[in-house]
Design a protein around this motif. Sequence first.
Motif, PDB file in Angstrom:
ATOM      1  N   SER A  17     -18.464  -0.233  -3.176  1.00 44.57           N
ATOM      2  CA  SER A  17     -17.127   0.095  -3.068  1.00 44.57           C
ATOM      3  C   SER A  17     -16.181  -0.941  -3.131  1.00 44.57           C
ATOM      4  O   SER A  17     -14.941  -0.536  -3.240  1.00 44.57           O
ATOM      5  CB  SER A  17     -16.992   1.425  -1.928  1.00 44.57           C
ATOM      6  OG  SER A  17     -18.002   2.209  -2.155  1.00 44.57           O
ATOM      7  N   TRP A  18     -16.581  -2.184  -2.652  1.00 40.77           N
ATOM      8  CA  TRP A  18     -15.489  -3.027  -2.460  1.00 40.77           C
ATOM      9  C   TRP A  18     -14.306  -3.383  -3.778  1.00 40.77           C
ATOM     10  O   TRP A  18     -13.260  -3.541  -3.328  1.00 40.77           O
ATOM     11  CB  TRP A  18     -16.048  -4.319  -2.076  1.00 40.77           C
ATOM     12  CG  TRP A  18     -15.127  -5.507  -1.566  1.00 40.77           C
ATOM     13  CD1 TRP A  18     -14.887  -6.622  -2.440  1.00 40.77           C
ATOM     14  CD2 TRP A  18     -14.497  -5.599  -0.540  1.00 40.77           C
ATOM     15  NE1 TRP A  18     -14.005  -7.399  -1.645  1.00 40.77           N
ATOM     16  CE2 TRP A  18     -13.577  -6.800  -0.362  1.00 40.77           C
ATOM     17  CE3 TRP A  18     -14.177  -4.682   0.707  1.00 40.77           C
ATOM     18  CZ2 TRP A  18     -12.830  -7.184   0.432  1.00 40.77           C
ATOM     19  CZ3 TRP A  18     -13.530  -5.212   1.801  1.00 40.77           C
ATOM     20  CH2 TRP A  18     -12.603  -6.326   1.495  1.00 40.77           C
ATOM     21  N   ASP A  19     -14.718  -3.472  -4.695  1.00 34.51           N
ATOM     22  CA  ASP A  19     -13.873  -3.804  -5.989  1.00 34.51           C
ATOM     23  C   ASP A  19     -12.916  -2.523  -5.996  1.00 34.51           C
ATOM     24  O   ASP A  19     -11.704  -2.859  -6.273  1.00 34.51           O
ATOM     25  CB  ASP A  19     -14.684  -4.222  -7.082  1.00 34.51           C
ATOM     26  CG  ASP A  19     -15.440  -5.753  -7.107  1.00 34.51           C
ATOM     27  OD1 ASP A  19     -14.867  -6.314  -6.213  1.00 34.51           O
ATOM     28  OD2 ASP A  19     -16.447  -5.747  -7.797  1.00 34.51           O
ATOM     29  N   ALA A  20     -13.423  -1.374  -6.009  1.00 34.63           N
ATOM     30  CA  ALA A  20     -12.644  -0.068  -6.511  1.00 34.63           C
ATOM     31  C   ALA A  20     -11.645  -0.316  -5.083  1.00 34.63           C
ATOM     32  O   ALA A  20     -10.458   0.277  -5.421  1.00 34.63           O
ATOM     33  CB  ALA A  20     -13.353   0.987  -6.574  1.00 34.63           C
ATOM     34  N   LEU A  22     -10.341  -2.675  -3.245  1.00 40.77           N
ATOM     35  CA  LEU A  22      -9.282  -3.519  -3.263  1.00 40.77           C
ATOM     36  C   LEU A  22      -8.347  -3.281  -4.452  1.00 40.77           C
ATOM     37  O   LEU A  22      -7.269  -3.322  -4.269  1.00 40.77           O
ATOM     38  CB  LEU A  22     -10.076  -4.759  -3.728  1.00 40.77           C
ATOM     39  CG  LEU A  22     -10.521  -5.660  -2.298  1.00 40.77           C
ATOM     40  CD1 LEU A  22     -11.176  -7.068  -2.857  1.00 40.77           C
ATOM     41  CD2 LEU A  22      -9.735  -5.652  -1.037  1.00 40.77           C
ATOM     42  N   ALA A  23      -8.895  -2.696  -5.586  1.00 43.92           N
ATOM     43  CA  ALA A  23      -7.911  -2.299  -6.628  1.00 43.92           C
ATOM     44  C   ALA A  23      -6.820  -1.142  -6.198  1.00 43.92           C
ATOM     45  O   ALA A  23      -6.045  -0.982  -6.724  1.00 43.92           O
ATOM     46  CB  ALA A  23      -8.877  -1.843  -7.855  1.00 43.92           C
ATOM     47  N   HIS A  51     -16.230  -7.659   3.147  1.00 45.22           N
ATOM     48  CA  HIS A  51     -16.410  -6.260   2.762  1.00 45.22           C
ATOM     49  C   HIS A  51     -15.591  -5.633   4.373  1.00 45.22           C
ATOM     50  O   HIS A  51     -15.755  -4.353   4.359  1.00 45.22           O
ATOM     51  CB  HIS A  51     -17.451  -5.522   2.649  1.00 45.22           C
ATOM     52  CG  HIS A  51     -18.408  -6.291   1.461  1.00 45.22           C
ATOM     53  ND1 HIS A  51     -19.443  -6.897   1.803  1.00 45.22           N
ATOM     54  CD2 HIS A  51     -17.780  -6.470   0.106  1.00 45.22           C
ATOM     55  CE1 HIS A  51     -19.923  -7.320   0.483  1.00 45.22           C
ATOM     56  NE2 HIS A  51     -18.951  -7.218  -0.364  1.00 45.22           N
TER      57      HIS A  51
END
Length: 93
Positions: A17-20, A22-23, A51
């Motif tokens: 889920s990290w990229d979502a 951060l977005a 993370h």
Amino acid sequence: MKSGVVLRGYIDIPALSWDAVLAELSNHVQLTLAEDGCQCFEVDPDRNVPHRLTVYEEFRSAASFEAHQRRVKASRWGRLTEGAERHYEITTL
């Protein structure tokens, strides 16, 4: 800050889920800072732990803090971080 609430700690985000997360972070911060009673809101990636986001919040009253919690649960941020492990210390002043 009389009868205010301070939250400090960290949230561990699942790697998938990290990229979502951060977005969505800047939107989450903007929406929170616009809330009535929000005096300070800082969420930043931890430089030493992957993370992990460090969190610091100040709200003018318990009512404004509770309203924030309700809004977050119903938000995109709330859905994206649903599986995250939260480690918070909440202090009422």
